[in-house]
Design a protein around this motif. Structure first.
Motif, PDB file in Angstrom:
ATOM      1  N   HIS A 102      -1.940  10.210 -11.120  1.00  0.00           N
ATOM      2  CA  HIS A 102      -3.266  10.730 -10.751  1.00  0.00           C
ATOM      3  C   HIS A 102      -4.102  10.975 -11.999  1.00  0.00           C
ATOM      4  N   ASP A 105      -5.372   7.660 -13.127  1.00  0.00           N
ATOM      5  CA  ASP A 105      -6.474   7.242 -12.255  1.00  0.00           C
ATOM      6  C   ASP A 105      -7.744   8.001 -12.594  1.00  0.00           C
ATOM      7  N   ASP A 109     -11.164   6.461 -14.026  1.00  0.00           N
ATOM      8  CA  ASP A 109     -12.448   6.706 -13.346  1.00  0.00           C
ATOM      9  C   ASP A 109     -13.469   7.279 -14.334  1.00  0.00           C
TER      10      ASP A 109
END
Length: 134
Positions: A102, A105, A109
């Motif tokens: 996470h 990610d 992003d």
């Protein structure tokens, strides 16, 4: 059961019988009775000692069995604790992997947003430069 008082009482009775027997006409019978009483006292004392020893052995056996049972219970508890710890460690490892994924990610992003913003700024700068030329 206390052996000393019984033995002492029986020996004292035997001695009294022996002393009394020495004064009477039936001295030999009294001596035999005293010897028999002493033998009985010794036999009773031996029996009491044997019973006490047997009781002690039995108590020691019971204590040993209880100790073995407690050791087995302790080992089972330790085995369960080790299994639970291992399982918890595996779950923590999986959670750490998920958190890292996470985080990756989220980092990707954020990097994409920064790149988009940089592109927007570059496009604005190019537009302003083009307008300034005209």
């Amino acid at each position: 059961m206390n052996i000393r008082p019984i033995t002492t009482s029986l020996l004292a009775a035997s001695l009294l019988l022996a002393l009394a027997a020495c004064k009477g006409p039936e001295a030999e019978q009294a001596r035999q009775d005293a010897a028999q009483a002493a033998d009985s006292a010794n036999a009773a004392a031996r029996e009491a000692v044997d019973k006490a020893a047997a009781a002690t052995r039995s108590a020691a056996d019971d204590a040993a069995a209880a100790s073995e049972h407690a050791a087995a219970d302790t080992q089972q508890a330790l085995d369960r604790a080790a299994a639970a710890t291992s399982e918890a460690a595996g779950e923590a490892k999986d959670a750490a992997k998920d958190a890292a994924a996470h985080a990756s990610d989220s980092t990707a992003d954020a990097a994409q947003k920064v790149a988009d913003k940089a592109r927007d700024v570059a496009n604005d700068a190019k537009k302003n430069a083009d307008e300034a030329k005209h």
